[in-house]
Design an enzyme around this catalytic site. Sequence first.
Site, PDB file in Angstrom:
ATOM      1  N   HIS A 523     -18.940  -5.857  -6.860  1.00 15.40           N
ATOM      2  CA  HIS A 523     -17.771  -5.214  -6.252  1.00 15.40           C
ATOM      3  C   HIS A 523     -16.910  -4.501  -7.290  1.00 15.40           C
ATOM      4  CE1 HIS A 523     -14.743  -8.263  -7.571  1.00 15.40           C
ATOM      5  NE2 HIS A 523     -15.733  -9.125  -7.436  1.00 15.40           N
ATOM      6  N   CYS A 542     -18.434 -13.674  -9.111  1.00 12.58           N
ATOM      7  CA  CYS A 542     -19.031 -12.424  -8.644  1.00 12.58           C
ATOM      8  C   CYS A 542     -19.147 -11.422  -9.793  1.00 12.58           C
ATOM      9  CB  CYS A 542     -18.197 -11.832  -7.508  1.00 12.58           C
ATOM     10  SG  CYS A 542     -18.472 -12.646  -5.923  1.00 12.58           S
TER      11      CYS A 542
END
Length: 625
Positions: A523, A542
């Site tokens: 992301h 992440c």
Amino acid sequence: MRILGNKKAVMPIAIAVTLAFGQQPAGAQGLFDMLFGGGIRHNPEGEFPPPPKPRKIRPAGEGGGGVRISSPTYNTYRADKLIRIDFKSLLPAPPSATAQDAAFVPSVTSTAFRDAVAGLSDYELFAEPDIAKALIAYYSANPDFIWVSDNAPNGRAQDAVRVLGEAASYGLTPADYSVDVPAAATSATPEERTKELVRFEMALSVRVLRYAQDAQSGRVDPNRMTGYYDFPAKPFDLEGALKTLAHTQEVRTYLESRHPQNAEYQALRVELEALEASEENEIVVDPKLLLKPGESSPELPKLLTLISRNLDDEMGGNYGDVLTRLGKSELYEPDLVPVIKAVQQRAGMKGDGVIGPRTVASLAGTSKADKIEKVEVALEELRWMPSDLGSPRVFINQPAFTASYIDNGEEKLKTRVVIGRVTNQTAFFYNQIKQVDFHPYWGVPQSIIVNEMLPRLRSDPGYLDRAGYEVTDARGKKIPSSAVDWGAYGANIPFSVRQQPSEANALGELKILFPNKHAIYMHDTPQKSFFARDMRALSHGCVRLQDPRGMAAAVLGTTVDDIAEKLKHGHSTENVTRVIPVYVAYFTAWPDMSGKVEYFDDVYDRDSKLMQALDATEAVRTPSS
């Protein structure tokens, strides 16, 4: 313990690797299976991890206070114990055979084998349980020799023994596969010779199966080491392998085909051979050196010598005089700071003038022993992955802090990434990219709600309402954060929390999803300054992308301008229609697209954990070697 660089001498690899990376031999595995059958069972659906499972919650207090959701831990690896093979079912039937037994009329070759197996009655041969089971099953159904012809080891056996002896060239340990080969001429009686040959037959079959299984899947089960590793099983038909080997003369080709058939694996093999033949570094600098301007260290002249040796015209023109004047100085004087900064910037670092482990590694490299260990670890890790890595694919190498989009042998995109902190490590697994979300909502993981938000919510329950988060109950109904008694549930929070799309959203303007039980994805991020750092293990787990639009365009097969246009229209989702595997990988040694192997710091100290697992495996195998 394993002693690196002290293995039995083996023949040179002699591989001519044309490293057109991405010109992956996609059909190589299929070709081998078509030629030989048996071996690997292909299951496209089974090549990816299972659907998400709930994470474990660890209580750490009373009355709902002080609870935490714990991260995975590392385990002391315990290898499966070997078992003694029970040959009873292969031995000749007793005189009181049933009518059904008497009806069996063996062939000429199986008669010789059945006569020979009597020599196994007191034979102590140990093997992994699955190999022991497959061995008995195969020879019960196929009572004949594979490796013996005309009262001697045959050509098939000679080829197998040669391949097993070259195991070190793959980063494996030859002693794990060693077999005593009967001499060509012997003064033994016929009975003793028969016993010697049938025992050789069984021992070689056991070692060949161990080798083939190690080559395909690795010597250790990574999922046993830690919850941070997540790899699907790679089923191997052991009986089928023996059946294949019994009906082919291409034993070397078959055994070598069990190894990963990709250019990265071959490049690491070439690097291992070169390292084994090389001399130790002439100048060895303390890899943990930390030196700031104004401080002194006897290691500094070593670094300055290495810099002076590799001066190009530009660096020589700018800093040659300084290095000549201060090249033997142990004091890190102000005049030397611009030299170190220039060296750091050329190596892709921030250029802050502080000499640390990354600066030392860029100048002095890694010691020969450390490089050998990193390459051997990388070869083992590659065996956990698909033989054909696929094209196109996305490859994230966590120790390098980079993500690449590779298609048809070309690295079309390479971008910096931020990965999980040491306390929130990014897992090592692979999956398939499914979709891109534009202006995404951020579904806050339960671990962050419990570990980080809950302490504040107990005293300020309306915090989420003010900060742009939505709270929903088990039925999906939105409720005010201020209406929840956050102290009543401990770690078992029966609500979901998500952050609405905004400039402050933790995921930035887009995310790229590949379903996995770790809730990890790629992301964007509003924290752009992190990408300027050299050590970028800074997230909750992440993978944050420096160039999220470029990666989104790559996986969607479109342009960055098209991505910018989509972002103008608010929240939306687009599916990725092509098969694009993504590897969230962890390699401290990895070849670039030209085949040159680069080395990286072991940010999570995982290599030592794998070495412990390999040591444990070899300790179990040693008594039977």
